[in-house]
Design an enzyme around this catalytic site. Structure first.
Site, mmCIF file in Angstrom:
data_model
loop_
_atom_site.group_PDB
_atom_site.id
_atom_site.type_symbol
_atom_site.label_atom_id
_atom_site.label_comp_id
_atom_site.label_asym_id
_atom_site.label_seq_id
_atom_site.Cartn_x
_atom_site.Cartn_y
_atom_site.Cartn_z
ATOM 1 N N GLU A 163 0.812 -1.218 0.000
ATOM 2 C CA GLU A 163 0.000 0.000 0.000
ATOM 3 C C GLU A 163 0.851 1.277 0.000
ATOM 4 O O GLU A 163 0.373 2.343 0.398
ATOM 5 C CB GLU A 163 -0.938 0.011 1.207
ATOM 6 N N HIS A 193 -0.266 5.389 7.608
ATOM 7 C CA HIS A 193 -1.460 4.604 7.280
ATOM 8 C C HIS A 193 -1.575 3.487 8.299
ATOM 9 O O HIS A 193 -0.602 2.766 8.540
ATOM 10 C CB HIS A 193 -1.359 4.015 5.867
ATOM 11 N N HIS A 210 -4.380 0.732 10.865
ATOM 12 C CA HIS A 210 -5.647 0.036 11.087
ATOM 13 C C HIS A 210 -5.890 -0.064 12.594
ATOM 14 O O HIS A 210 -6.254 -1.123 13.095
ATOM 15 C CB HIS A 210 -5.617 -1.366 10.470
HETATM 16 MN MN MN Z 1 -4.172 -0.812 4.978
#
Ligand code: MN
Length: 235
Positions: free
Chosen positions: A77, A96, A98
């Site tokens: 990503e 980035h 989660h």
């Molecule tokens: Mn991700």
């Protein structure tokens, strides 16, 4: 310290801080723009952030391709980083993640708000990007330049974009601001979910966010130094 810290060393520290503070786990990644060449940025090779050292940091162009020969695995990503650096000249660091703290806001019909003074780093608006809207059925990984460009458009001029069924992407003008925004947005997310179980919650007004949301370098450094001291190595 008399010798200024290299961007690679600072980025390795940011990786370990954001892992230690619960923003990143085995997955997620953080980058910093090259200090003198705005068309380049630094990002680790594919590795759990807590394990990243200076030797794992690679240089990328804004197409998110490594500069020079590369024979190591890369984050799938990584286009998120180049895609945002291309359109946000004010952004010099990106994370980035989660984090479990924000995932409920990516799954349920909940709006992430500012509920504490430090949480004002979130800003007045938190857009929600849904990969499905523009790209239909996908594996919910942002791996294509057009997907990253779409995410960057949704982020707009804000500091955080939530990603439906996926996670969040946070930006900052520096690694210290990025760490502050990433960590305190998670803290505010946790607090408002806990408080909701006791009844309706109150949040900051836009005027209050304007007043509270300007954090000077001294504040960012105070937090950064605290997080550094909490690292296992004490680095
Ligand atoms: Mn991700």
């Amino acid at each position: 310290m008399t010798v200024p810290e290299s961007p690679q060393a600072a980025l390795a520290t940011a990786n370990r801080i954001l892992a230690r503070e619960g923003v990143l786990d085995a997955f997620g990644h953080v980058s910093v723009r090259h200090p003198t060449d705005p068309t380049r940025f630094y990002l680790a090779r594919s590795l759990a952030p807590e394990l990243v050292t200076e030797a794992d940091i690679l240089e990328f162009d804004l197409a998110s391709q490594p500069v020079g020969p590369c024979d190591v695995a890369l984050y799938s990503e990584r286009v998120i980083h180049g895609g945002i650096y291309q359109v946000r000249p004010d952004v010099n660091a990106i994370c980035h993640h989660h984090a479990p703290a924000v995932l409920p806001f990516c799954l349920a019909d909940l709006t992430l708000r500012v509920v504490t003074q430090l949480g004002a780093t979130i800003g007045k608006q938190v857009p929600l990007w849904d990969q499905r809207t523009e790209f239909g059925a996908t594996n919910h990984l942002v791996t294509r330049a057009d997907e990253a460009a779409s995410l960057a458009r949704c982020l707009g001029t804000n500091g955080i974009v939530l990603m439906k069924r996926h996670g969040a992407t946070v930006v900052g003008s520096s690694l210290r601001e990025l760490a502050f925004r990433s960590i305190y947005s998670c803290r505010d997310a946790e607090l408002q979910l806990r408080a909701r179980s006791y009844g309706p919650i109150d949040s900051f007004t836009d005027d209050e966010i304007d007043l509270a949301g300007k954090f000077p370098e001294a504040t960012l450094s105070r937090a950064w130094n605290y997080w550094c001291a909490r690292l296992p190595s004490g680095a």
